[in-house]
Design a protein around this motif. Structure first.
Motif, mmCIF file in Angstrom:
data_model
loop_
_atom_site.group_PDB
_atom_site.id
_atom_site.type_symbol
_atom_site.label_atom_id
_atom_site.label_comp_id
_atom_site.label_asym_id
_atom_site.label_seq_id
_atom_site.Cartn_x
_atom_site.Cartn_y
_atom_site.Cartn_z
ATOM 1 N N SER A 25 51.893 113.600 29.202
ATOM 2 C CA SER A 25 51.386 112.746 28.134
ATOM 3 C C SER A 25 51.836 111.312 28.386
ATOM 4 N N GLY A 26 51.138 110.368 27.779
ATOM 5 C CA GLY A 26 51.525 108.975 27.873
ATOM 6 C C GLY A 26 50.947 108.202 29.040
ATOM 7 N N GLY A 27 50.023 108.796 29.786
ATOM 8 C CA GLY A 27 49.418 108.137 30.921
ATOM 9 C C GLY A 27 48.050 108.712 31.244
ATOM 10 N N THR A 28 47.455 108.199 32.304
ATOM 11 C CA THR A 28 46.163 108.697 32.763
ATOM 12 C C THR A 28 46.415 109.760 33.817
ATOM 13 N N PHE A 29 46.363 111.024 33.395
ATOM 14 C CA PHE A 29 46.771 112.136 34.242
ATOM 15 C C PHE A 29 46.001 112.192 35.555
ATOM 16 N N SER A 30 44.697 111.938 35.505
ATOM 17 C CA SER A 30 43.861 112.110 36.685
ATOM 18 C C SER A 30 44.213 111.151 37.814
ATOM 19 N N THR A 31 44.931 110.075 37.521
ATOM 20 C CA THR A 31 45.295 109.101 38.544
ATOM 21 C C THR A 31 46.647 109.385 39.194
ATOM 22 N N TYR A 32 47.401 110.351 38.674
ATOM 23 C CA TYR A 32 48.742 110.625 39.189
ATOM 24 C C TYR A 32 48.720 111.564 40.380
ATOM 25 N N ASP A 33 49.669 111.379 41.278
ATOM 26 C CA ASP A 33 50.055 112.431 42.199
ATOM 27 C C ASP A 33 51.050 113.313 41.448
ATOM 28 N N MET A 34 50.844 114.626 41.481
ATOM 29 C CA MET A 34 51.687 115.556 40.736
ATOM 30 C C MET A 34 52.308 116.563 41.684
ATOM 31 N N GLY A 35 53.524 116.990 41.369
ATOM 32 C CA GLY A 35 54.166 117.945 42.250
ATOM 33 C C GLY A 35 55.298 118.703 41.594
ATOM 34 N N TRP A 36 55.831 119.656 42.356
ATOM 35 C CA TRP A 36 56.950 120.482 41.924
ATOM 36 C C TRP A 36 58.080 120.400 42.928
ATOM 37 N N PHE A 37 59.292 120.269 42.421
ATOM 38 C CA PHE A 37 60.514 120.307 43.207
ATOM 39 C C PHE A 37 61.433 121.355 42.607
ATOM 40 N N ARG A 38 62.446 121.766 43.350
ATOM 41 C CA ARG A 38 63.397 122.722 42.818
ATOM 42 C C ARG A 38 64.797 122.405 43.319
ATOM 43 N N GLN A 39 65.780 122.849 42.552
ATOM 44 C CA GLN A 39 67.166 122.659 42.920
ATOM 45 C C GLN A 39 67.936 123.938 42.629
ATOM 46 N N ALA A 40 68.441 124.565 43.675
ATOM 47 C CA ALA A 40 69.225 125.781 43.555
ATOM 48 C C ALA A 40 70.690 125.423 43.352
#
Length: 120
Positions: A25-40
């Protein structure tokens, strides 16, 4: 300012599946690069998968490729991570990230994280 909220983590046995969701929320989603990271526990944060806006590009870590699938629904401002055939080494806090250019360890926006625990 962009806000990211993850959900879908939990406890699962090895070989099981989970689907993580990240609502923006709070932005134009379609223009973002989106991703997932993890930390064990005791380890550094690492890249898992990413999905760009336009043009559409998808990237996976070697560990994720073939088991995980990233998808995005621009109408719902949501990015998903479908995780299949989970392994104990997948146990980590998973973070959603967004960036106007490309997601990296220094992405502009991060969610609070959701815990994924895989038992052997």
């Amino acid at each position: 300012q962009v806000q990211l909220v993850e959900s879908g983590g939990g406890l699962v046995q090895a070989g099981g599946s989970l689907r993580l969701s990240c609502v923006a929320s709070g932005g134009t989603f379609s223009t973002y690069d989106m991703g997932w990271f993890r930390q064990a526990p005791g380890k550094e944060r690492e890249f898992v998968a990413s999905r760009s806006g336009s043009p559409t590009r998808t990237y996976y870590s070697n560990s994720a490729r073939g088991r995980f699938t990233i998808a995005r629904d621009n109408a719902k401002n949501t990015v998903y991570l479908q995780m299949n055939n989970l392994k104990p080494e997948d146990t980590a806090v998973y973070y959603c990230a967004a960036d106007q250019k490309s997601v990296t360890m220094r992405s502009e926006y991060w969610g609070q994280g959701t815990q994924v625990t895989v038992s052997s």
